[in-house]
Scaffold this active site. Structure first.
Site, PDB file in Angstrom:
ATOM      1  N   GLY A  36     -28.956 -26.659  28.229  1.00  0.00           N
ATOM      2  CA  GLY A  36     -27.934 -26.254  27.261  1.00  0.00           C
ATOM      3  C   GLY A  36     -26.682 -27.098  27.363  1.00  0.00           C
ATOM      4  N   GLY A  68     -23.790 -27.793  28.749  1.00  0.00           N
ATOM      5  CA  GLY A  68     -23.081 -27.410  29.960  1.00  0.00           C
ATOM      6  C   GLY A  68     -21.643 -27.861  30.001  1.00  0.00           C
ATOM      7  N   ARG A  69     -21.276 -28.821  29.156  1.00  0.00           N
ATOM      8  CA  ARG A  69     -19.885 -29.273  29.103  1.00  0.00           C
ATOM      9  C   ARG A  69     -19.485 -29.672  27.691  1.00  0.00           C
ATOM     10  NH1 ARG A  69     -20.074 -35.154  32.199  1.00  0.00           N
ATOM     11  NH2 ARG A  69     -22.107 -35.834  31.443  1.00  0.00           N
ATOM     12  N   ARG A 120     -16.984 -35.977  19.672  1.00  0.00           N
ATOM     13  CA  ARG A 120     -18.175 -36.656  19.159  1.00  0.00           C
ATOM     14  C   ARG A 120     -18.495 -36.129  17.752  1.00  0.00           C
ATOM     15  NH1 ARG A 120     -22.700 -36.796  23.861  1.00  0.00           N
ATOM     16  NH2 ARG A 120     -22.932 -34.576  23.393  1.00  0.00           N
ATOM     17  N   ARG A 177     -31.625 -31.531  19.610  1.00  0.00           N
ATOM     18  CA  ARG A 177     -32.429 -32.360  20.503  1.00  0.00           C
ATOM     19  C   ARG A 177     -33.858 -31.827  20.547  1.00  0.00           C
ATOM     20  NH1 ARG A 177     -28.279 -33.750  24.434  1.00  0.00           N
ATOM     21  NH2 ARG A 177     -26.278 -33.136  23.533  1.00  0.00           N
ATOM     22  N   ASP A 227     -34.265 -33.563  26.581  1.00  0.00           N
ATOM     23  CA  ASP A 227     -33.015 -32.937  26.133  1.00  0.00           C
ATOM     24  C   ASP A 227     -31.979 -33.971  25.723  1.00  0.00           C
ATOM     25  OD1 ASP A 227     -33.154 -33.199  29.146  1.00  0.00           O
ATOM     26  OD2 ASP A 227     -31.000 -32.896  28.914  1.00  0.00           O
TER      27      ASP A 227
END
Length: 515
Positions: free
Chosen positions: A112, A114-115, A197, A204, A274
């Site tokens: 997932g 995570g950041r 971004r 994904r 991923d």
């Protein structure tokens, strides 16, 4: 008193400020991915980085969004606060998405964002885009991580995202990045940074794997496939078997992407499932690298001790990942031999599309305007010679544009790149004969080749120079390098130092999964 680290209580989330005024196109109170529901993501606010400052912004990415070049300076939009995680534009539901995946060929289970946090959608001249912050702090999917990105890795991602776009390679984009003195521990203590971004979607392969394997939720998997087709592959609406139709299109896009990577000498160091985009975009610039000396076995990721993601293995690894995606889609097709065969047939276009796409790009790199039997062998012979003599990938192809077909031409500019000059001369004779066979004009061919072979790429030592300056608070090299990489095919004689051979010892620069 010890400074707070990213994992200390001082880094706890602050309530985000709602900013009513926003740049053009920002969508309020509606987020495509959020509409999927709670099984697919978790809504949460970011963990703001303190004392944030601008490092760099991309005018090209802003233009893609339809934003003015001064978007980051307009006080009413409070862009710095939004990017550092302390504010949100009104009605943008920030969320982290859940996915799973295979890492280095091994099933890793639930992963997932995570950041990373999705801020929401932006309606742009190029269609709907998602805006995401990377390095925004802990999420429910951070596992044992701190949710942060460091300045070092963020500079690399920011620069390479925009450099790849300028090369014409499908990629996520980088709108801007901010830095912070917040300490973050990796191999050593570094400082934090956040990059904004941009992509049509950050979906994904792992999103689909999650609902097929970890969550074992067929209905959610079906909904994700339908969502993906509706928003990103509308031409597949009404397909007899949507999952099979989607897989085939993903296979074709992945083939085109990997062919482009190979043609520009790009290595993605973590081609986990991923980290592969369902849209065929380059995503997640961690340990990556552009080839210096041509070496099919080059490993750009110091953590990849078995060379799974070596440059020459990328095409096969992508195919392996597509098989993992096919396995994830199997519950929607049926667990029968016939269903399995349908999915395998959907992957077959990859096997034919990749070599054709790569050969087309390599023909352009050597300036062949027509297709003739023996072209692949001619190109392969050049690559073999380059590998044997460790000729520089980017410089060799760029200099090859100066090749003269005139009888007796020495072609020193490219010949001098090879140790075995006689072996090069033998190849050059074959090449000259092939060019004369199609009536190639040297001057016209040079123009075509210079449009296919970049003079400037983001070599590791260039990125490292920019990083080291940035770590001292000087961001001028980041911004200068961005300026140069915006026009990779232009001569830019005033920036010739960015196009030279890598300095001795540059191969010792290590990038790893913490990069």
């Amino acid at each position: 008193m010890m400074a707070p680290t990213a994992s200390s209580p001082a880094a706890a989330p602050e309530p985000p400020t709602v900013v009513d005024d926003a740049p053009p196109g920002v969508v309020h109170d509606r987020h495509r991915f959020a509409s999927l529901g709670e099984r697919f993501s978790t809504r949460l606010a970011g963990m703001p980085v303190p004392q944030a400052h601008w490092v760099a912004v991309s005018d090209d990415c802003a233009e893609l969004l339809g934003w003015p070049a001064d978007w980051w300076q307009r006080p009413e939009w409070r862009a710095l606060d939004v990017l550092r995680g302390a504010a949100a534009w009104s009605g943008m539901p920030t969320l982290a998405t859940v996915y799973s995946g295979h890492q280095f060929g091994v099933w890793a289970g639930q992963l997932g964002d995570g950041r990373a946090l999705l801020l929401g959608d932006v309606q742009t001249p190029a269609g709907p885009m998602e805006l995401q912050l990377k390095g925004a702090g802990r999420t429910p999917y951070s596992r044992m991580g701190d949710g942060r990105a460091v300045l070092r890795s963020t500079v690399r991602e920011f620069l390479c995202s925009e450099a790849m776009a300028a090369l014409g390679v499908p990629t996520t984009r980088a709108l801007g990045m901010v830095g912070s003195p917040l300490p973050v521990r990796r191999e050593t203590v570094e400082t934090a940074a956040v990059v904004a971004r941009v992509a049509p979607s950050f979906l994904r392969f792992g999103h689909f794997e999650h609902f097929a394997h970890t969550a074992a939720d067929v209905e959610a998997l079906r909904r994700l496939v339908d969502f993906t087709i509706e928003h990103h592959f509308p031409e597949l609406a009404g397909a007899p078997v949507p999952a099979v139709a989607l897989l085939e299109q993903v296979a074709l896009r992945t083939a085109a992407l990997v062919a482009h990577w190979q043609a520009v000498g790009f290595c993605h160091g973590v081609m986990n499932t991923d980290n592969l985009s369902i849209l065929g975009l380059t995503i997640d610039y961690g340990p990556f690298g552009f080839l210096d000396a041509y070496d099919p076995g080059h490993i750009c990721n110091h953590s990849d001790d078995r060379g799974r993601y070596a440059y020459g293995r990328q095409p096969n690894v992508a195919f392996w990942n597509l098989h993992a995606l096919a396995q994830a889609l199997l519950p929607l097709v049926g667990r029968t031999d016939e269903a399995t065969e349908q999915l395998l047939e959907a992957l077959e276009p990859y096997r034919s599309a990749l070599p054709l796409a790569l050969l087309q790009r390599m023909r352009a790199k050597v300036g062949l305007a027509t297709e003739q039997e023996g072209d692949a062998a001619l190109i392969e012979a050049l690559l073999d010679r380059m590998a044997a003599d460790r000729a520089d990938f980017t410089i060799t192809f760029r200099r090859l544009s100066q090749f003269s077909t005139a009888p007796g031409a020495a072609n020193e500019a490219v010949r001098d790149l090879f140790i075995d000059r006689e072996a090069f001369d033998a190849w050059a004779q074959r090449y000259a004969e092939r060019l004369r066979a199609e009536g190639s004009d040297d001057a016209q061919r040079a123009l075509r080749m210079n449009a296919a072979n970049p003079k400037f790429v983001l070599r590791n030592h260039l990125a490292q120079n920019a990083i080291e300056a940035a770590q001292q608070g000087d961001f001028s090299e980041v911004r200068q390098l961005l300026k140069v990489l915006r026009h990779p095919f232009d001569e830019q004689p005033e920036h010739a130092r960015y196009a030279g051979f890598p300095p001795e010892g540059s191969h010792l620069i290590e990038v790893s999964c913490s990069s």
